[in-house]
Design an enzyme around this catalytic site. Structure first.
Site, PDB file in Angstrom:
ATOM      1  N   ASP A  35       6.425  -0.069   0.538  1.00  5.60           N
ATOM      2  CA  ASP A  35       5.286  -0.991   0.470  1.00  5.60           C
ATOM      3  C   ASP A  35       5.538  -1.995  -0.648  1.00  5.60           C
ATOM      4  O   ASP A  35       6.015  -1.640  -1.726  1.00  5.60           O
ATOM      5  CB  ASP A  35       3.994  -0.208   0.201  1.00  5.60           C
ATOM      6  CG  ASP A  35       2.758  -1.051   0.462  1.00  5.60           C
ATOM      7  OD1 ASP A  35       2.045  -0.755   1.446  1.00  5.60           O
ATOM      8  OD2 ASP A  35       2.497  -2.005  -0.303  1.00  5.60           O
ATOM      9  N   ILE A  36       5.185  -3.241  -0.387  1.00  6.28           N
ATOM     10  CA  ILE A  36       5.451  -4.313  -1.351  1.00  6.28           C
ATOM     11  C   ILE A  36       4.549  -4.201  -2.587  1.00  6.28           C
ATOM     12  O   ILE A  36       4.889  -4.716  -3.654  1.00  6.28           O
ATOM     13  CB  ILE A  36       5.291  -5.696  -0.660  1.00  6.28           C
ATOM     14  CG1 ILE A  36       6.084  -6.762  -1.397  1.00  6.28           C
ATOM     15  CG2 ILE A  36       3.836  -6.093  -0.514  1.00  6.28           C
ATOM     16  CD1 ILE A  36       6.252  -8.053  -0.615  1.00  6.28           C
ATOM     17  N   GLN A 103      -8.061  -2.466   7.583  1.00  7.11           N
ATOM     18  CA  GLN A 103      -6.650  -2.671   7.929  1.00  7.11           C
ATOM     19  C   GLN A 103      -6.294  -4.131   7.681  1.00  7.11           C
ATOM     20  O   GLN A 103      -6.935  -5.035   8.211  1.00  7.11           O
ATOM     21  CB  GLN A 103      -6.434  -2.320   9.409  1.00  7.11           C
ATOM     22  CG  GLN A 103      -4.993  -2.483   9.888  1.00  7.11           C
ATOM     23  CD  GLN A 103      -4.849  -2.130  11.373  1.00  7.11           C
ATOM     24  OE1 GLN A 103      -5.835  -2.055  12.103  1.00  7.11           O
ATOM     25  NE2 GLN A 103      -3.629  -1.933  11.815  1.00  7.11           N
ATOM     26  N   HIS A 109       0.746   1.316  11.081  1.00  7.15           N
ATOM     27  CA  HIS A 109       1.594   1.825  10.004  1.00  7.15           C
ATOM     28  C   HIS A 109       0.937   3.045   9.402  1.00  7.15           C
ATOM     29  O   HIS A 109      -0.285   3.120   9.300  1.00  7.15           O
ATOM     30  CB  HIS A 109       1.862   0.772   8.929  1.00  7.15           C
ATOM     31  CG  HIS A 109       0.641   0.049   8.443  1.00  7.15           C
ATOM     32  ND1 HIS A 109       0.019  -0.918   9.199  1.00  7.15           N
ATOM     33  CD2 HIS A 109      -0.070   0.150   7.296  1.00  7.15           C
ATOM     34  CE1 HIS A 109      -1.021  -1.386   8.532  1.00  7.15           C
ATOM     35  NE2 HIS A 109      -1.111  -0.754   7.374  1.00  7.15           N
ATOM     36  N   HIS A 111       0.868   5.003   5.888  1.00  7.25           N
ATOM     37  CA  HIS A 111       1.238   4.999   4.473  1.00  7.25           C
ATOM     38  C   HIS A 111       1.579   6.434   4.082  1.00  7.25           C
ATOM     39  O   HIS A 111       0.774   7.343   4.301  1.00  7.25           O
ATOM     40  CB  HIS A 111       0.056   4.575   3.592  1.00  7.25           C
ATOM     41  CG  HIS A 111      -0.497   3.211   3.835  1.00  7.25           C
ATOM     42  ND1 HIS A 111      -0.266   2.158   2.985  1.00  7.25           N
ATOM     43  CD2 HIS A 111      -1.307   2.729   4.808  1.00  7.25           C
ATOM     44  CE1 HIS A 111      -0.912   1.088   3.422  1.00  7.25           C
ATOM     45  NE2 HIS A 111      -1.557   1.408   4.532  1.00  7.25           N
TER      46      HIS A 111
END
Ligand code: AMP
Length: 125
Positions: A35-36, A103, A109, A111
């Site tokens: 994750d960024i 979302q 996705h 996490h």
């Protein structure tokens, strides 16, 4: 009710190679990447390569092969990041969907969060 998939979402662009990602695992039907904006020492996103908006969409419409691959990819990421209950100290798997799920990216996705105690599951906005 059919789902509408927006192929301009950021994860679709990652899958097309239009923007970079820090890949953790790639399989035939799935991709996992960091994750960024990590919320924990381990924060990896696992996505199917197919155009699915949410977990329920995927569960309803994906093929058995896609579901098997994705489920195994999630497990493999847990192993690779050291958060499994045998090798590590656990994790949280979250999949947000839609407005109530808050979302941000409309491509399914999961996490995978871990590496520290994560606190209570839900917090007020
Ligand atoms: P959600 O709110 O469940 O849709 O979460 C979307 C997640 O995608 C957030 O945790 C973002 O930090 C993450 N994210 C957004 N853009 C990128 C990107 N280019 N690479 C990796 N993660 C991203």
């Amino acid at each position: 009710m059919p789902y509408t998939y927006d192929d301009q979402n950021i994860f679709a662009k990652i899958l097309r190679g239009e923007i970079p990602n820090k890949t953790v695992l790639e399989t035939e039907h799935s991709l996992a990447f960091h994750d960024i904006g990590p919320q924990a020492p381990v924060h990896v996103l696992v996505i199917p390569k197919g155009p699915y908006v949410s977990y329920d969409h995927f569960a309803r419409e994906a093929s058995d092969a896609e579901i098997l691959d994705f489920t195994r990819a999630v497990g493999k990421v847990c192993e690779m990041t050291g958060v499994t209950l045998d090798e590590g100290q656990g994790f949280r798997a979250i999949s947000n969907a839609g407005a109530h799920g808050v979302q941000e990216v409309p491509h399914l996705h999961i996490h995978i969060l871990g590496g520290r105690r994560l606190g209570k599951m839900l917090q007020p906005e």
